[in-house]
Design a protein around this motif. Structure first.
Motif, PDB file in Angstrom:
ATOM      1  N   GLU A 130       0.692  -1.425  -0.449  1.00 56.81           N
ATOM      2  CA  GLU A 130       0.307   0.218  -0.022  1.00 56.81           C
ATOM      3  C   GLU A 130       1.062   1.231  -0.174  1.00 56.81           C
ATOM      4  O   GLU A 130       0.535   2.931  -0.315  1.00 56.81           O
ATOM      5  CB  GLU A 130      -0.781   0.427   1.210  1.00 56.81           C
ATOM      6  N   ALA A 131       1.506   1.215   0.242  1.00 58.21           N
ATOM      7  CA  ALA A 131       2.637   2.695   0.623  1.00 58.21           C
ATOM      8  C   ALA A 131       3.379   2.749  -0.598  1.00 58.21           C
ATOM      9  O   ALA A 131       3.515   3.814  -1.518  1.00 58.21           O
ATOM     10  CB  ALA A 131       3.977   2.053   1.224  1.00 58.21           C
ATOM     11  N   ARG A 132       2.583   1.639  -1.541  1.00 57.43           N
ATOM     12  CA  ARG A 132       3.663   1.632  -3.344  1.00 57.43           C
ATOM     13  C   ARG A 132       2.692   1.681  -3.794  1.00 57.43           C
ATOM     14  O   ARG A 132       2.789   1.848  -5.085  1.00 57.43           O
ATOM     15  CB  ARG A 132       4.424   0.460  -3.302  1.00 57.43           C
ATOM     16  N   LYS A 133       1.622   1.826  -3.364  1.00 60.71           N
ATOM     17  CA  LYS A 133       0.049   2.052  -4.457  1.00 60.71           C
ATOM     18  C   LYS A 133       0.445   0.759  -4.715  1.00 60.71           C
ATOM     19  O   LYS A 133      -0.486   0.942  -6.219  1.00 60.71           O
ATOM     20  CB  LYS A 133       0.187   2.980  -5.664  1.00 60.71           C
ATOM     21  N   GLY A 134       0.183  -0.506  -4.297  1.00 64.88           N
ATOM     22  CA  GLY A 134       0.079  -1.431  -5.164  1.00 64.88           C
ATOM     23  C   GLY A 134      -0.987  -2.002  -4.720  1.00 64.88           C
ATOM     24  O   GLY A 134      -1.620  -1.650  -3.294  1.00 64.88           O
ATOM     25  N   VAL A 135      -1.426  -3.200  -5.473  1.00 62.85           N
ATOM     26  CA  VAL A 135      -2.998  -3.767  -5.208  1.00 62.85           C
ATOM     27  C   VAL A 135      -2.872  -5.709  -5.438  1.00 62.85           C
ATOM     28  O   VAL A 135      -2.290  -5.658  -5.956  1.00 62.85           O
ATOM     29  CB  VAL A 135      -4.375  -3.192  -5.975  1.00 62.85           C
ATOM     30  N   PRO A 136      -3.563  -5.528  -3.874  1.00 59.14           N
ATOM     31  CA  PRO A 136      -3.127  -7.932  -4.357  1.00 59.14           C
ATOM     32  C   PRO A 136      -4.804  -8.208  -6.012  1.00 59.14           C
ATOM     33  O   PRO A 136      -4.990  -7.731  -6.203  1.00 59.14           O
ATOM     34  CB  PRO A 136      -4.060  -8.139  -3.998  1.00 59.14           C
ATOM     35  N   THR A 137      -3.122  -8.900  -7.195  1.00 62.35           N
ATOM     36  CA  THR A 137      -3.926  -9.631  -8.235  1.00 62.35           C
ATOM     37  C   THR A 137      -3.996 -10.438  -8.213  1.00 62.35           C
ATOM     38  O   THR A 137      -3.463 -11.951  -7.522  1.00 62.35           O
ATOM     39  CB  THR A 137      -3.668  -8.576  -9.399  1.00 62.35           C
ATOM     40  N   THR A 138      -4.385 -11.203  -9.150  1.00 58.53           N
ATOM     41  CA  THR A 138      -4.131 -13.169  -9.972  1.00 58.53           C
ATOM     42  C   THR A 138      -4.266 -12.656 -11.363  1.00 58.53           C
ATOM     43  O   THR A 138      -4.951 -12.109 -12.070  1.00 58.53           O
ATOM     44  CB  THR A 138      -4.958 -13.464  -9.545  1.00 58.53           C
ATOM     45  N   VAL A 139      -2.995 -13.165 -11.715  1.00 56.15           N
ATOM     46  CA  VAL A 139      -3.042 -13.611 -13.662  1.00 56.15           C
ATOM     47  C   VAL A 139      -4.266 -14.315 -13.938  1.00 56.15           C
ATOM     48  O   VAL A 139      -4.898 -15.619 -13.221  1.00 56.15           O
ATOM     49  CB  VAL A 139      -1.584 -14.791 -13.730  1.00 56.15           C
ATOM     50  N   ASP A 140      -4.957 -13.623 -14.970  1.00 53.97           N
ATOM     51  CA  ASP A 140      -6.331 -13.668 -15.822  1.00 53.97           C
ATOM     52  C   ASP A 140      -5.526 -15.278 -16.329  1.00 53.97           C
ATOM     53  O   ASP A 140      -4.598 -15.553 -16.905  1.00 53.97           O
ATOM     54  CB  ASP A 140      -6.439 -13.152 -16.852  1.00 53.97           C
ATOM     55  N   GLY A 141      -6.733 -15.977 -16.043  1.00 48.71           N
ATOM     56  CA  GLY A 141      -6.789 -17.521 -17.419  1.00 48.71           C
ATOM     57  C   GLY A 141      -5.713 -18.610 -16.161  1.00 48.71           C
ATOM     58  O   GLY A 141      -5.885 -19.528 -16.036  1.00 48.71           O
ATOM     59  N   SER A 142      -5.329 -18.508 -14.250  1.00 48.16           N
ATOM     60  CA  SER A 142      -4.616 -19.077 -13.912  1.00 48.16           C
ATOM     61  C   SER A 142      -5.544 -19.833 -12.953  1.00 48.16           C
ATOM     62  O   SER A 142      -4.864 -20.492 -11.522  1.00 48.16           O
ATOM     63  CB  SER A 142      -3.461 -18.354 -13.416  1.00 48.16           C
ATOM     64  N   GLU A 143      -6.463 -19.199 -13.255  1.00 46.67           N
ATOM     65  CA  GLU A 143      -7.656 -19.142 -11.827  1.00 46.67           C
ATOM     66  C   GLU A 143      -7.810 -21.357 -11.742  1.00 46.67           C
ATOM     67  O   GLU A 143      -7.919 -21.255 -12.883  1.00 46.67           O
ATOM     68  CB  GLU A 143      -8.908 -18.895 -11.948  1.00 46.67           C
ATOM     69  N   HIS A 144      -7.648 -21.767 -10.525  1.00 45.81           N
ATOM     70  CA  HIS A 144      -8.343 -22.721 -10.865  1.00 45.81           C
ATOM     71  C   HIS A 144      -9.785 -23.617  -9.472  1.00 45.81           C
ATOM     72  O   HIS A 144      -9.062 -22.852  -8.627  1.00 45.81           O
ATOM     73  CB  HIS A 144      -7.565 -24.022 -10.995  1.00 45.81           C
ATOM     74  N   ASP A 145     -10.068 -24.521  -9.387  1.00 46.84           N
ATOM     75  CA  ASP A 145     -10.796 -24.208  -9.048  1.00 46.84           C
ATOM     76  C   ASP A 145     -11.909 -23.899  -7.895  1.00 46.84           C
ATOM     77  O   ASP A 145     -12.357 -23.603  -7.104  1.00 46.84           O
ATOM     78  CB  ASP A 145     -11.036 -25.962  -8.249  1.00 46.84           C
ATOM     79  N   GLY A 146     -11.705 -22.025  -8.683  1.00 47.86           N
ATOM     80  CA  GLY A 146     -12.774 -21.633  -8.284  1.00 47.86           C
ATOM     81  C   GLY A 146     -11.566 -19.973  -7.064  1.00 47.86           C
ATOM     82  O   GLY A 146     -11.396 -19.364  -5.985  1.00 47.86           O
ATOM     83  N   HIS A 147      -9.998 -20.539  -7.195  1.00 44.06           N
ATOM     84  CA  HIS A 147      -9.680 -20.467  -6.127  1.00 44.06           C
ATOM     85  C   HIS A 147      -8.772 -19.280  -6.746  1.00 44.06           C
ATOM     86  O   HIS A 147      -8.084 -19.631  -8.486  1.00 44.06           O
ATOM     87  CB  HIS A 147      -8.117 -21.086  -6.083  1.00 44.06           C
ATOM     88  N   ALA A 148      -7.973 -18.401  -6.287  1.00 41.52           N
ATOM     89  CA  ALA A 148      -7.401 -17.175  -7.439  1.00 41.52           C
ATOM     90  C   ALA A 148      -5.901 -18.224  -7.640  1.00 41.52           C
ATOM     91  O   ALA A 148      -5.478 -19.532  -8.060  1.00 41.52           O
ATOM     92  CB  ALA A 148      -6.531 -15.916  -5.938  1.00 41.52           C
ATOM     93  N   GLY A 149      -5.347 -17.505  -8.734  1.00 41.24           N
ATOM     94  CA  GLY A 149      -4.561 -18.160  -9.725  1.00 41.24           C
ATOM     95  C   GLY A 149      -2.551 -18.117  -9.295  1.00 41.24           C
ATOM     96  O   GLY A 149      -2.473 -17.638  -8.245  1.00 41.24           O
ATOM     97  N   VAL A 150      -2.451 -17.427  -9.948  1.00 40.40           N
ATOM     98  CA  VAL A 150      -0.209 -17.024  -9.928  1.00 40.40           C
ATOM     99  C   VAL A 150      -0.800 -15.803  -9.199  1.00 40.40           C
ATOM    100  O   VAL A 150      -1.687 -14.997  -9.834  1.00 40.40           O
ATOM    101  CB  VAL A 150       0.068 -16.547 -11.061  1.00 40.40           C
ATOM    102  N   LEU A 151      -0.308 -15.531  -8.356  1.00 40.11           N
ATOM    103  CA  LEU A 151      -0.501 -14.040  -7.415  1.00 40.11           C
ATOM    104  C   LEU A 151       0.631 -13.366  -7.467  1.00 40.11           C
ATOM    105  O   LEU A 151       1.890 -13.585  -8.191  1.00 40.11           O
ATOM    106  CB  LEU A 151      -0.311 -14.499  -5.643  1.00 40.11           C
ATOM    107  N   ARG A 152       0.383 -11.909  -8.041  1.00 39.73           N
ATOM    108  CA  ARG A 152       1.099 -11.218  -8.237  1.00 39.73           C
ATOM    109  C   ARG A 152       0.423  -9.614  -7.326  1.00 39.73           C
ATOM    110  O   ARG A 152      -0.700  -9.235  -6.538  1.00 39.73           O
ATOM    111  CB  ARG A 152       0.833 -10.345  -9.625  1.00 39.73           C
ATOM    112  N   ILE A 153       1.164  -8.837  -6.860  1.00 42.17           N
ATOM    113  CA  ILE A 153       1.129  -7.290  -6.803  1.00 42.17           C
ATOM    114  C   ILE A 153       1.318  -6.294  -7.822  1.00 42.17           C
ATOM    115  O   ILE A 153       2.441  -6.112  -8.830  1.00 42.17           O
ATOM    116  CB  ILE A 153       1.537  -7.093  -5.250  1.00 42.17           C
TER     117      ILE A 153
END
Length: 208
Positions: A130-153
């Motif tokens: 948050e000090a760097r204006k970063g938000v939690p994200t996941t890479v599109d198309g990497s989700e599986h079984d309703g769970h977040a896929g590859v994690l990124r900020i």
């Protein structure tokens, strides 16, 4: 004359069964801790606030570090932020993790500018992002079984990065913990400027 087998407790040797021998503490691997050098054990204990280790032998240092990590895990499971901040180790723990300064709370500070840091503490990670204006994200198309896929900020000051979808911190940290990831990062570059460098890494070599 009858002989007595050495139990392994004398002469400075320690019997360390492989893996985790501490119930309900998946992030503590005794065999990995026992392989650390004496200086590494003292350094990790110092970062956890245990400083009176000068006269301790390796066996005692190993036991003290395991106890400290176990105590942290107990505090976390009884109502903490979901993570004690202790690093996760395993068969494939990387040199990047071994040589990074361990950060276990927002009160810890880097030893110097440009220092490589590692944590699993949720509040440390959230505040850093948050000090760097970063938000939690996941890479599109990497989700599986309703769970977040590859994690990124994603750092919004640089413009929204394509193929990244914003998710909640709760969902991000759930996946982070389930995958036993470590957060390797920098606060500042060696020249003192703010750094956005981070990497997610698992001792099981699972892609973050």
């Amino acid at each position: 004359m009858p002989t007595t087998k050495n139990s392994g407790r004398g002469s400075g040797s320690t019997t360390n069964p492989p893996g985790n021998q501490t119930p309900n503490t998946p992030d503590i691997n005794e065999s990995d801790i026992a392989r650390l050098k004496v200086d590494q054990l003292r350094d990790r204990l110092r970062r956890r606030g245990v400083t009176d280790t000068t006269d301790m032998q390796k066996d005692d240092l190993v036991k003290a570090l395991i106890k400290s990590m176990r105590d942290d895990s107990g505090r976390s499971s009884s109502g903490g932020s979901g993570s004690s901040g202790g690093i996760r180790t395993g068969a494939h723990t990387s040199s990047s993790i071994r040589y990074s300064q361990e950060i276990t709370s927002v009160d810890d500070e880097p030893e110097r500018a440009g220092r490589s840091l590692v944590t699993t503490d949720h509040e440390v990670i959230r505040r850093w992002a948050e000090a760097r204006k970063g938000v939690p994200t996941t890479v599109d198309g990497s989700e599986h079984d309703g769970h977040a896929g590859v994690l990124r900020i994603d750092f919004l000051a640089n413009g929204r990065e394509e193929r990244l979808s914003e998710i909640s911190w709760e969902e991000w940290f759930r996946a982070f913990d389930e995958r036993r990831l470590n957060f390797i990062y920098q606060e500042e570059r060696s020249d003192g400027r703010q750094s956005n460098f981070f990497r997610l890494e698992s001792p099981d070599r699972e892609d973050g």
